[in-house]
Design an enzyme around this catalytic site. Structure first.
Site, PDB file in Angstrom:
ATOM      1  N   GLY A   8       0.898  -1.293  -0.067  1.00 54.58           N
ATOM      2  CA  GLY A   8      -0.130   0.025   0.081  1.00 54.58           C
ATOM      3  C   GLY A   8       0.954   1.408   0.126  1.00 54.58           C
ATOM      4  O   GLY A   8       0.598   2.298   0.659  1.00 54.58           O
ATOM      5  N   LEU A  10       1.393   3.492  -2.122  1.00 49.33           N
ATOM      6  CA  LEU A  10       0.969   4.704  -2.884  1.00 49.33           C
ATOM      7  C   LEU A  10      -0.265   5.192  -2.092  1.00 49.33           C
ATOM      8  O   LEU A  10      -0.931   6.072  -2.529  1.00 49.33           O
ATOM      9  CB  LEU A  10       0.550   4.394  -4.425  1.00 49.33           C
ATOM     10  CG  LEU A  10       1.964   3.865  -4.936  1.00 49.33           C
ATOM     11  CD1 LEU A  10       1.684   3.670  -6.559  1.00 49.33           C
ATOM     12  CD2 LEU A  10       3.192   4.341  -4.755  1.00 49.33           C
ATOM     13  N   GLY A  11      -0.513   4.646  -1.051  1.00 51.15           N
ATOM     14  CA  GLY A  11      -1.830   5.267  -0.298  1.00 51.15           C
ATOM     15  C   GLY A  11      -1.491   6.468   0.452  1.00 51.15           C
ATOM     16  O   GLY A  11      -0.124   6.993   0.392  1.00 51.15           O
ATOM     17  N   GLN A  12      -2.242   7.011   1.327  1.00 53.96           N
ATOM     18  CA  GLN A  12      -2.066   8.246   2.181  1.00 53.96           C
ATOM     19  C   GLN A  12      -0.723   7.911   2.919  1.00 53.96           C
ATOM     20  O   GLN A  12       0.025   9.310   3.174  1.00 53.96           O
ATOM     21  CB  GLN A  12      -3.216   8.501   3.122  1.00 53.96           C
ATOM     22  CG  GLN A  12      -3.161   9.817   3.594  1.00 53.96           C
ATOM     23  CD  GLN A  12      -4.129  10.003   4.776  1.00 53.96           C
ATOM     24  OE1 GLN A  12      -4.511   9.251   5.484  1.00 53.96           O
ATOM     25  NE2 GLN A  12      -4.272  11.323   5.287  1.00 53.96           N
ATOM     26  N   ILE A  35      -0.947  -2.129  -5.750  1.00 58.15           N
ATOM     27  CA  ILE A  35      -1.723  -2.904  -6.646  1.00 58.15           C
ATOM     28  C   ILE A  35      -1.537  -2.368  -8.127  1.00 58.15           C
ATOM     29  O   ILE A  35      -1.976  -2.991  -8.882  1.00 58.15           O
ATOM     30  CB  ILE A  35      -3.148  -3.020  -6.439  1.00 58.15           C
ATOM     31  CG1 ILE A  35      -4.256  -3.815  -6.912  1.00 58.15           C
ATOM     32  CG2 ILE A  35      -3.979  -1.648  -6.096  1.00 58.15           C
ATOM     33  CD1 ILE A  35      -4.667  -4.862  -6.184  1.00 58.15           C
ATOM     34  N   TYR A 141     -14.776  -2.573   9.572  1.00 53.90           N
ATOM     35  CA  TYR A 141     -13.284  -2.079   9.892  1.00 53.90           C
ATOM     36  C   TYR A 141     -12.971  -2.303  11.135  1.00 53.90           C
ATOM     37  O   TYR A 141     -11.708  -2.427  11.219  1.00 53.90           O
ATOM     38  CB  TYR A 141     -13.325  -0.530   9.404  1.00 53.90           C
ATOM     39  CG  TYR A 141     -12.035   0.318   9.389  1.00 53.90           C
ATOM     40  CD1 TYR A 141     -10.938  -0.016   8.657  1.00 53.90           C
ATOM     41  CD2 TYR A 141     -11.831   1.297  10.543  1.00 53.90           C
ATOM     42  CE1 TYR A 141      -9.853   0.700   8.387  1.00 53.90           C
ATOM     43  CE2 TYR A 141     -10.527   1.835  10.451  1.00 53.90           C
ATOM     44  CZ  TYR A 141      -9.532   1.701   9.445  1.00 53.90           C
ATOM     45  OH  TYR A 141      -8.321   2.543   9.434  1.00 53.90           O
ATOM     46  N   LYS A 145      -9.771  -4.473  12.579  1.00 51.37           N
ATOM     47  CA  LYS A 145      -8.690  -3.792  13.141  1.00 51.37           C
ATOM     48  C   LYS A 145      -8.429  -4.803  14.738  1.00 51.37           C
ATOM     49  O   LYS A 145      -7.299  -5.009  14.828  1.00 51.37           O
ATOM     50  CB  LYS A 145      -8.686  -2.292  13.517  1.00 51.37           C
ATOM     51  CG  LYS A 145      -8.684  -1.615  12.563  1.00 51.37           C
ATOM     52  CD  LYS A 145      -7.337  -1.854  11.834  1.00 51.37           C
ATOM     53  CE  LYS A 145      -7.219  -0.965  10.399  1.00 51.37           C
ATOM     54  NZ  LYS A 145      -5.958  -0.969   9.699  1.00 51.37           N
TER      55      LYS A 145
HETATM   56  C1  AKB Z   1     -10.829   6.022   8.844  1.00 53.94           C
HETATM   57  O1  AKB Z   1     -11.374   7.053   9.143  1.00 53.94           O
HETATM   58  O2  AKB Z   1     -11.139   5.254   8.334  1.00 53.94           O
HETATM   59  C2  AKB Z   1      -9.269   6.139   9.286  1.00 53.94           C
HETATM   60  C3  AKB Z   1      -9.048   5.796  10.541  1.00 53.94           C
HETATM   61  C4  AKB Z   1      -9.200   6.688  11.580  1.00 53.94           C
HETATM   62  O3  AKB Z   1      -8.520   4.684  10.732  1.00 53.94           O
HETATM   63  N1  AKB Z   1      -8.652   7.389   8.897  1.00 53.94           N
END
Ligand code: AKB
Length: 320
Positions: A8, A10-12, A35, A141, A145
């Site tokens: 990843g 090239l991501g933020q 990718i 998400y 995590k």
């Molecule tokens: C998101 O907003 O999904 C992310 C994070 C806080 O993990 N920036």
């Protein structure tokens, strides 16, 4: 860390981390992967390989080809996109992480992956959220995590892989835009302030979340990875934060430098619900005590730098 593989890239986070690591450890020692290739500095300034993180066999091949001793796994879907595509998110976020951990195990590498404030949920204490507390997230998400933190701990305990991680807040930067996150508003607001002197926020006033400026996030990653392993009690993952803000606080800070700036609201119920399930402010004591976490940028210092850098960026574009 001597030879580092980044997924990843090239991501933020990756776009800036790749360049910082190349400055410190040498261009040829930082292998950027993503990718797809693009023409960004991270892609063209040093070694780059196209890599889909769901392809574990290729990840191991790339790691062996460059004889890496560190794997930094950044490729993941962020919170809002993961909520739209939960099954895809599970497969990418968990499948990618498992492949990256297996790669680290196979080549005997040190390992880093970011966790997030998204690992917490509505039953977590909201203010001064402790390092060790209730973690029952209500988003895909967040589930990824928490599972990821546990999986990284498992690889340390079971296989001795030197896994380390940070629970990042929203990260703010002027280099690469985030995509699909809940905290993205805190980046967009600066771009719109510079371009149009106004911003319509999808997060409501009074909704506090932790944030951090990218230079501090890069420092935190490198400091954690260079920290003495025996001092780390938590490993996966440390709370880190530099500020707790709502849209009004960012707007007030911007107004100090752009007096006519206007903030309005059009709340997105999906991202608002995610934001409300996250902490207002994290307690970073464990990171401070175990490996000396510190930050340089508070809200006003960050605002000043963001506005200066974005103004330069857009003036350059207009004159170029
Ligand atoms: C998101 O907003 O999904 C992310 C994070 C806080 O993990 N920036």
């Amino acid at each position: 860390m001597k030879r580092i593989l980044i997924t990843g890239a090239l991501g933020q986070i990756g776009s800036e981390l790749t360049m910082r690591l190349r400055e410190i450890y040498g261009t040829d020692n930082v292998i950027a992967t993503d990718i797809k290739k693009n023409q960004s500095e991270a892609a063209i300034s040093g070694p780059f390989e196209v890599l889909d993180v769901t392809d574990g066999k290729r990840m191991v091949e790339v790691a062996k080809k460059y004889q890496v001793d560190t794997v930094m796994h950044l490729a993941a879907l962020l919170s809002a996109t993961a909520e739209e595509k939960p099954v895809f998110a599970w497969n990418l976020n968990m499948g990618g992480l498992l492949n990256a951990l297996e790669t680290a195990r196979e080549v005997n590498a040190q390992f880093f992956t970011p966790s997030s404030i998204g690992a917490f949920g509505p039953t977590t204490p909201k203010d001064g959220t402790p390092q060790d507390t209730i973690m029952r997230p209500t988003t895909m998400y967040g589930v990824n995590k928490v599972a990821g933190e546990l999986l990284a701990d498992y690889y340390y305990q079971k296989f001795g892989v030197d896994t380390r991680g940070l629970r990042f807040p929203g990260l703010i930067s002027y280099v690469a835009l985030p995509g699909g996150g809940t905290t993205d508003y805190a980046v967009e607001i600066y771009y719109e302030a510079v371009k149009n002197r106004r911003y319509t926020s999808y997060i409501d006033k009074g909704t506090y979340m932790d944030m951090m400026y990218m230079p501090d996030a890069l420092h935190a990653i490198i400091d954690l990875m260079e920290a003495d392993s025996v001092k780390l009690i938590h490993r996966n993952s440390f709370n880190v934060s530099a500020m707790s803000v709502d849209p009004e606080a960012i707007a007030a800070s911007i107004t100090k430098y752009i007096p006519g700036f206007k903030l309005s609201y059009q709340v997105d119920p999906i991202r608002q619900k995610i934001a409300e399930s996250w902490p207002n402010s994290l307690d970073s004591t464990a990171a401070i005590q175990e490996w000396g976490f510190k930050y340089e940028y508070d809200l006003d210092k960050m605002t000043q730098d963001m506005l200066t850098k974005l103004t330069e960026k857009y003036q350059l574009k207009i004159s170029g």
